[in-house]
Structures are given as C-alpha cells and as structure tokens.
Scaffold this active site. Sequence first.
Site, short mmCIF file in Angstrom:
data_model
loop_
_atom_site.label_atom_id
_atom_site.label_comp_id
_atom_site.label_asym_id
_atom_site.label_seq_id
_atom_site.Cartn_x
_atom_site.Cartn_y
_atom_site.Cartn_z
N GLY A 96 0.81 -1.19 0.00
CA GLY A 96 0.00 0.00 0.00
C GLY A 96 0.85 1.25 0.00
O GLY A 96 2.06 1.21 0.26
N CYS A 97 0.21 2.38 -0.27
CA CYS A 97 0.95 3.64 -0.37
C CYS A 97 1.47 4.12 0.99
O CYS A 97 2.66 4.40 1.14
CB CYS A 97 0.08 4.71 -1.03
N PHE A 98 0.60 4.20 1.99
CA PHE A 98 1.05 4.58 3.32
C PHE A 98 2.11 3.61 3.86
O PHE A 98 3.12 4.04 4.42
CB PHE A 98 -0.12 4.66 4.29
N ILE A 140 6.57 9.98 -0.88
CA ILE A 140 6.43 9.25 -2.14
C ILE A 140 5.29 9.87 -2.94
O ILE A 140 4.47 10.62 -2.40
CB ILE A 140 6.15 7.75 -1.93
N THR A 142 4.27 1.80 2.25
CA THR A 142 5.54 1.97 1.56
C THR A 142 6.37 3.07 2.18
O THR A 142 7.54 2.88 2.52
CB THR A 142 5.30 2.26 0.07
#
Length: 345
Positions: free
Chosen positions: A148-150, A311, A152
């Site tokens: 997931g983005c968070f 990111i 990462t």
Amino acid sequence: MKVGIVGATGYGGVELYRLLSNHPHVEECILYSSSDMDVSYTHVYPQLNTLSEHVLKDIDIEEMKANLDVLFLATPPGVSSKLSPSFMGTNVKLIDLSGDLRLRNKESYEHWYKRPAVNGDILEQTVYGLSELNKESIKDAKIIANPGCFPTATILGLAPLVEKQFIQVDSIIVDAKTGVSGAGRNASQATHFSEVNENIKIYKVHEHQHIPEIEQALQQVDPEVPYITFHTHLIPMTRGIMATINASLNDSLSTEQLINEYRQFYQDSPFVRVRSQGEFPSTKEVYASNFCDIGLSVDTRTNRVTIVAVIDNLMKGAAGQAVQNFNIMNGFDETSGIKLAPIYP
C-alpha cells in the site's frame, strides 16, 4: 512480454498503462474493465488521444490464461480475492495492487477490511512486494502483493532503525498525509472539491486498514515490534504522501550517524534517496516518480528521532512499485521503464 491490466479505468490503472506502454520489455498491453468493456480507452482518458488505440475488454479468465505473461490487478479490495485464485498453477504471473493478498492472517484481513478473506492457499505463495526488503523473494515469485501507499513510505522510513534496534519499538508514532487521488477516481462526499479544498481532515482514526500491513512488515524485520500508532490525513492536493515518523532512541545517536546507517541500508536500492543533514523532502520533489525520499533528525533534548518519508502515492505507492516488481520477478533491470525524473514544479 504480453501484460494485462484489470482496473485500467482507475488512477492506478492508467498510471500502469503510462509506464507499461513505454516499457522496453512489454510487447503488448491489454486493458480490462468490468464496467466499461468495449469502450475506447481514449473515451475514458482523453489525454491519451492519438497515443492509444486500445478498447477495454471484458474480463475473460480463459483468454487471459492463454494470452498473458503477467497480469496486474489494479482493483478495489474484494475483486482480486475472487480473481487471483483462478491463476494459481498457470504460467501467468500476478501483481496485485489491491490489499487482498497483503495480510498473511485471514482473521486480521476480515477485521480491518470488513470483507471475506481470499480462499485457498494463495497467501502461502504470495510475496510481499517491497523490493527494498524482499528483493530475493520477489525474483522467484509468481504472485506479488504490491504494498500500500502509506505502508511503503512508513516502512521505508522505519526499516533501518528497526533492523538495527536503534529505537524503542513500542514508541512509534506516524503522522501521514495524502493527496486526494489515493481515494480513487469514483467521487464521494469525502473527496468532493467543496469538502477537500482549503481543508485538512483526519480520517479512519485507529481504524486504517494499512496499520496491520505496516506492523506485519516491521515484524518481519524485528519480531519484537508490537504495534504502531498511525494517523492519516487528507490534504488538498492531487498526488503525494508524507509520513512524519517519531520514535524514542535506545541510545544516544547523532543525526549524522543515523543518516550514514540509512545510506548503507539503502545502498542497493535505486529508488530510495536519503537527504543530507538539515534537509527534508517535500512531496513535490518526488511527484510522478518512483522515488522515496527520506530526511531525518535526532532531537538530543528528548532523545527521539523524527523521520520524514515522501512518495508519489500513484507511483512508488502503486503503479511504479508494481512495475519495479515486474522488472525484478522477470529478471530485468530494476529501473527499466521507471527511471523517471520527478515533475517539478
């Protein structure tokens, strides 16, 4: 290679298309949709006019098995858990961008995602696709759970400290902020312009589904990590994530020492950039790129460390990382097709 994208009409899907349509090792990119089949892709995304002649195809598992080398699932939670088991034992490699295959514990998935977990033993064959930690496993993987983005940003921000046992693992507090594209393309009250513009909102307090994913990955580095405190905020920008992380140090360490540790930890990670002392990254400095930029500082007064990791949520947090995994699992150069400079300003 011939690759397919399920969920090509979403933000993650179109970002995958942007990368894969120019990838040196991709011969053909086939686009699938469960809602817009037989529709021209340029009708869905007019910015691709003259660049794409694709027509969205209906999801046909047998056709996919016969024609694809790799299938990307850029779908909402719950879709991949139904589709992915059909490809077990086939020659089609899977890269799942949803959260369906990330959690090893089915009960934990059902608690946090509020839906049934995937059936079968597919989780036993799935590799968590954070290349900076799992590169060797990814090389031999047939099924990848794209992070997931968070998670990462947060895991990359914490991993060196956790591995070296520099911090008190029960002291981790994460304050994370995201742009609106992380919520997907479908409109909702929460992402309505009137609700988001000139506003910052905290959401899913103590309930965000990325919490167990972060804890699971950190426990892979150090099994003694018990939990984290993690809060997410929606801010009025399109793309980007900033995770500001705080933790108590076990010993007295300087900022310079920790920066050197981070640079050594990520010396073979082409997409992690560690800033010099006194420098902290902003989200715009990684915009539309696959980089994760990290800055940190030790507060000698409190003996706590602050780490800032940024990111682009659609790139390193989704499509860019998925292509990075595609490269590694197929033996290509890790940076193929994604060694892109950030767009600035």
